[in-house]
Design a protein around this motif. Structure first.
Motif, PDB file in Angstrom:
ATOM      1  N   TRP A 190      -4.044 -18.892   9.002  1.00 34.05           N
ATOM      2  CA  TRP A 190      -2.987 -19.754   9.527  1.00 34.05           C
ATOM      3  C   TRP A 190      -2.470 -19.215  10.863  1.00 34.05           C
ATOM      4  CZ3 TRP A 190      -1.933 -24.487   7.877  1.00 34.05           C
ATOM      5  CH2 TRP A 190      -2.296 -24.844   6.575  1.00 34.05           C
ATOM      6  N   ILE A 191      -2.421 -20.092  11.855  1.00 34.21           N
ATOM      7  CA  ILE A 191      -1.880 -19.787  13.174  1.00 34.21           C
ATOM      8  C   ILE A 191      -0.711 -20.733  13.414  1.00 34.21           C
ATOM      9  CG2 ILE A 191      -2.341 -19.776  15.662  1.00 34.21           C
ATOM     10  CD1 ILE A 191      -5.274 -19.324  15.040  1.00 34.21           C
ATOM     11  N   ASP A 192       0.322 -20.260  14.094  1.00 34.26           N
ATOM     12  CA  ASP A 192       1.416 -21.164  14.416  1.00 34.26           C
ATOM     13  C   ASP A 192       1.641 -21.214  15.921  1.00 34.26           C
ATOM     14  OD1 ASP A 192       2.464 -18.512  14.297  1.00 34.26           O
ATOM     15  OD2 ASP A 192       4.488 -19.344  14.292  1.00 34.26           O
ATOM     16  N   ILE A 193       1.992 -22.408  16.389  1.00 31.83           N
ATOM     17  CA  ILE A 193       2.403 -22.592  17.774  1.00 31.83           C
ATOM     18  C   ILE A 193       3.840 -23.083  17.776  1.00 31.83           C
ATOM     19  CG2 ILE A 193       0.098 -23.054  18.683  1.00 31.83           C
ATOM     20  CD1 ILE A 193       0.773 -26.054  18.602  1.00 31.83           C
ATOM     21  N   HIS A 194       4.577 -22.725  18.818  1.00 38.31           N
ATOM     22  CA  HIS A 194       5.959 -23.161  18.969  1.00 38.31           C
ATOM     23  C   HIS A 194       6.057 -24.058  20.198  1.00 38.31           C
ATOM     24  CE1 HIS A 194       7.924 -20.540  15.924  1.00 38.31           C
ATOM     25  NE2 HIS A 194       6.809 -19.863  16.100  1.00 38.31           N
ATOM     26  N   VAL A 195       6.740 -25.174  20.030  1.00 42.67           N
ATOM     27  CA  VAL A 195       6.861 -26.152  21.112  1.00 42.67           C
ATOM     28  C   VAL A 195       8.312 -26.577  21.280  1.00 42.67           C
ATOM     29  CG1 VAL A 195       4.489 -26.990  20.876  1.00 42.67           C
ATOM     30  CG2 VAL A 195       6.315 -28.040  19.521  1.00 42.67           C
ATOM     31  N   ALA A 196       8.564 -27.329  22.359  1.00 42.36           N
ATOM     32  CA  ALA A 196       9.939 -27.584  22.782  1.00 42.36           C
ATOM     33  C   ALA A 196      10.683 -28.600  21.929  1.00 42.36           C
ATOM     34  CB  ALA A 196       9.950 -28.040  24.241  1.00 42.36           C
ATOM     35  N   ASP A 197       9.969 -29.607  21.398  1.00 40.96           N
ATOM     36  CA  ASP A 197      10.695 -30.665  20.704  1.00 40.96           C
ATOM     37  C   ASP A 197       9.814 -31.333  19.652  1.00 40.96           C
ATOM     38  OD1 ASP A 197       9.056 -32.606  22.135  1.00 40.96           O
ATOM     39  OD2 ASP A 197      10.359 -32.240  23.859  1.00 40.96           O
ATOM     40  N   HIS A 198      10.431 -32.221  18.892  1.00 35.20           N
ATOM     41  CA  HIS A 198       9.745 -32.873  17.783  1.00 35.20           C
ATOM     42  C   HIS A 198       8.603 -33.764  18.264  1.00 35.20           C
ATOM     43  CE1 HIS A 198       9.173 -34.616  13.831  1.00 35.20           C
ATOM     44  NE2 HIS A 198       9.281 -35.834  14.356  1.00 35.20           N
ATOM     45  N   ALA A 199       8.813 -34.489  19.348  1.00 35.81           N
ATOM     46  CA  ALA A 199       7.769 -35.384  19.847  1.00 35.81           C
ATOM     47  C   ALA A 199       6.504 -34.601  20.218  1.00 35.81           C
ATOM     48  CB  ALA A 199       8.280 -36.162  21.057  1.00 35.81           C
ATOM     49  N   THR A 200       6.690 -33.449  20.845  1.00 37.36           N
ATOM     50  CA  THR A 200       5.545 -32.626  21.231  1.00 37.36           C
ATOM     51  C   THR A 200       4.845 -32.060  20.006  1.00 37.36           C
ATOM     52  OG1 THR A 200       6.683 -32.001  23.279  1.00 37.36           O
ATOM     53  CG2 THR A 200       4.803 -30.650  22.619  1.00 37.36           C
ATOM     54  N   SER A 201       5.632 -31.651  19.006  1.00 34.34           N
ATOM     55  CA  SER A 201       5.026 -31.118  17.781  1.00 34.34           C
ATOM     56  C   SER A 201       4.206 -32.186  17.063  1.00 34.34           C
ATOM     57  CB  SER A 201       6.098 -30.550  16.851  1.00 34.34           C
ATOM     58  OG  SER A 201       6.905 -31.575  16.299  1.00 34.34           O
ATOM     59  N   GLU A 202       4.684 -33.430  17.098  1.00 27.12           N
ATOM     60  CA  GLU A 202       3.948 -34.524  16.465  1.00 27.12           C
ATOM     61  C   GLU A 202       2.632 -34.781  17.190  1.00 27.12           C
ATOM     62  OE1 GLU A 202       4.452 -36.462  13.686  1.00 27.12           O
ATOM     63  OE2 GLU A 202       5.968 -34.967  13.200  1.00 27.12           O
ATOM     64  N   LYS A 203       2.652 -34.716  18.499  1.00 23.16           N
ATOM     65  CA  LYS A 203       1.426 -34.917  19.272  1.00 23.16           C
ATOM     66  C   LYS A 203       0.380 -33.838  18.946  1.00 23.16           C
ATOM     67  CE  LYS A 203       3.580 -37.307  23.180  1.00 23.16           C
ATOM     68  NZ  LYS A 203       3.919 -37.254  24.621  1.00 23.16           N
ATOM     69  N   TRP A 204       0.854 -32.590  18.891  1.00 25.68           N
ATOM     70  CA  TRP A 204      -0.067 -31.500  18.560  1.00 25.68           C
ATOM     71  C   TRP A 204      -0.578 -31.630  17.134  1.00 25.68           C
ATOM     72  CZ3 TRP A 204      -2.801 -28.812  21.640  1.00 25.68           C
ATOM     73  CH2 TRP A 204      -2.339 -28.440  22.900  1.00 25.68           C
ATOM     74  N   THR A 205       0.299 -32.002  16.217  1.00 23.63           N
ATOM     75  CA  THR A 205      -0.114 -32.186  14.819  1.00 23.63           C
ATOM     76  C   THR A 205      -1.199 -33.244  14.717  1.00 23.63           C
ATOM     77  OG1 THR A 205       2.054 -31.516  13.957  1.00 23.63           O
ATOM     78  CG2 THR A 205       0.654 -32.821  12.501  1.00 23.63           C
TER      79      THR A 205
END
Length: 219
Positions: A190-205
């Motif tokens: 498992w690797i984790d990335i941290h992003v600025a906001d929810h919209a960006t996290s959804e795009k990466w997901t």
């Protein structure tokens, strides 16, 4: 045939000599995992993943070296046992599931990587781009088995995919043949990335899932 997927995101979004002990064994299970209880992940040091599905046996003439090897394997969380016969010592060991450890720094990580490979382990050692180390939203992902993307012609698109995969911290192999490149990649831990906001996290997901990864998203 699977083709390259760059949609949603662009690159712009972006011997048995034992090393000096400088690691922490980690466990990372998502069975009942709760980030609120455990807090943020520690991004200090470098994380290695390792696995050895089948039993391997190493032979030693020196009892002290055999014991050191045995204890190191046990500290790493491996199954390990010792036996002696015919004037030498055998150390038998395995790690059926992927395990992780964190080396204190880059040099130690490479020392441990070499030691683990020499001992017969399959080793994962990714280098994630620093832009993914901070942010209130996190996305975790893994891809245990190698996945292959078959591409033809568009070198710019291929380069963009390779760049994204490497920045995420996955392991990437490129095989060029018959006028195109096959890209193999994996992230068996498992690797984790941290992003600025929810919209960006959804795009990466969405991008990760579209390209074969398991994901976990913490709000």
């Amino acid at each position: 045939m699977k083709r390259f997927q760059v949609s949603i995101l662009s690159v712009a979004m972006t011997c048995f000599s034992i090393p000096v002990i400088g690691y922490a064994q980690q466990g990372h299970s998502h069975e009942g995992h709760n980030h609120a209880e455990h807090g943020d992940h520690d991004h200090s040091g470098e994380v290695l993943g390792f696995q050895l599905k089948d039993w391997k046996e190493s032979h030693f003439e020196d009892a002290a070296k055999a014991e050191q090897h045995l204890q190191t394997l046990k500290k790493l969380g491996c199954e390990a046992e010792k036996s002696g016969h015919a004037g030498h010592i055998d150390i038998r060991y395995r790690a059926k599931e992927w395990k992780t450890m964190t080396a204190a720094n880059h040099d130690l990580a490479h020392q441990w990587e070499g030691w683990l490979k020499e001992a017969g382990f399959d080793v994962f050692h990714g280098h994630q781009d620093a832009s993914f180390s901070k942010g209130p939203e996190s996305v975790e992902f893994r891809l245990v088995e190698w996945k292959t993307l078959h591409g033809e012609g568009n070198e710019k698109e291929q380069a963009a995919v390779i760049d994204i995969l490497k920045k995420l911290g996955t392991e990437v192999k490129i095989d060029k043949h018959d006028g195109h490149s096959d890209i193999k990649y994996r992230a068996p831990i498992w690797i984790d990335i941290h992003v600025a906001d929810h919209a960006t996290s959804e795009k990466w997901t969405n991008w990760l899932r579209a390209n074969g990864f398991e994901t976990q998203h913490e709000h």
